[in-house]
Design an enzyme around this catalytic site. Structure first.
Site, PDB file in Angstrom:
ATOM      1  N   GLU A  21      -2.451  15.530  68.373  1.00 43.45           N
ATOM      2  CA  GLU A  21      -2.344  14.585  67.867  1.00 43.45           C
ATOM      3  C   GLU A  21      -2.259  15.274  66.449  1.00 43.45           C
ATOM      4  OE1 GLU A  21      -0.861  10.144  68.938  1.00 43.45           O
ATOM      5  OE2 GLU A  21      -3.597  10.456  68.046  1.00 43.45           O
ATOM      6  N   LYS A  98       6.950   5.163  67.546  1.00 46.44           N
ATOM      7  CA  LYS A  98       5.870   6.941  68.011  1.00 46.44           C
ATOM      8  C   LYS A  98       6.057   6.993  69.789  1.00 46.44           C
ATOM      9  CE  LYS A  98       1.453   8.309  68.126  1.00 46.44           C
ATOM     10  NZ  LYS A  98      -0.610   8.287  67.319  1.00 46.44           N
TER      11      LYS A  98
END
Length: 118
Positions: A21, A98
């Site tokens: 990420e 997200k």
């Protein structure tokens, strides 16, 4: 209580616990509700009596795109802190989506919401 709402602000950032990420990044969708008395701006038609939402947008953009956090909770906290510090707000609500949060076997959409007051 009056409020200014900025919703659907889409940015690309590098927030998350996983190494991937932080390396690859992903989209984040931010919403803010800024609570303040809008009567003075409404009566006077004076931008200095309210929040310039273009500037608030840029403040959020800078945080999401230039800073890094493991948790979206920390990202939301930082956005709330800056908005309360920079503008004459009584309260702020921050929503962080997200949409591609990685989980074992795929992705899911994760959302957090916080409220902070002066």
């Amino acid at each position: 209580m009056d409020k200014i709402v900025l919703s659907g602000m889409e940015f690309y950032g590098y927030h998350g616990v996983l190494k991937e990420e932080k390396r690859v990044g992903q989209p984040f969708i931010i919403g803010v509700e800024m609570f303040l008395d809008l009567l003075p701006a409404g009566v006077t038609d004076d931008l200095t009596k309210t929040v310039h939402y273009g500037e608030a947008y840029l403040a959020v953009k800078k945080i999401v795109e230039a800073e890094n956090f493991d948790l979206i909770e920390a990202l939301a906290q930082r956005i709330g802190e800056i908005l309360l510090q920079e503008y004459p707000l009584q309260k702020v609500r921050v929503i962080v989506d997200k949409p591609l949060a990685p989980v074992p076997g795929g992705n899911l959409a994760a959302r957090i919401e916080i409220e902070r007051e002066k």
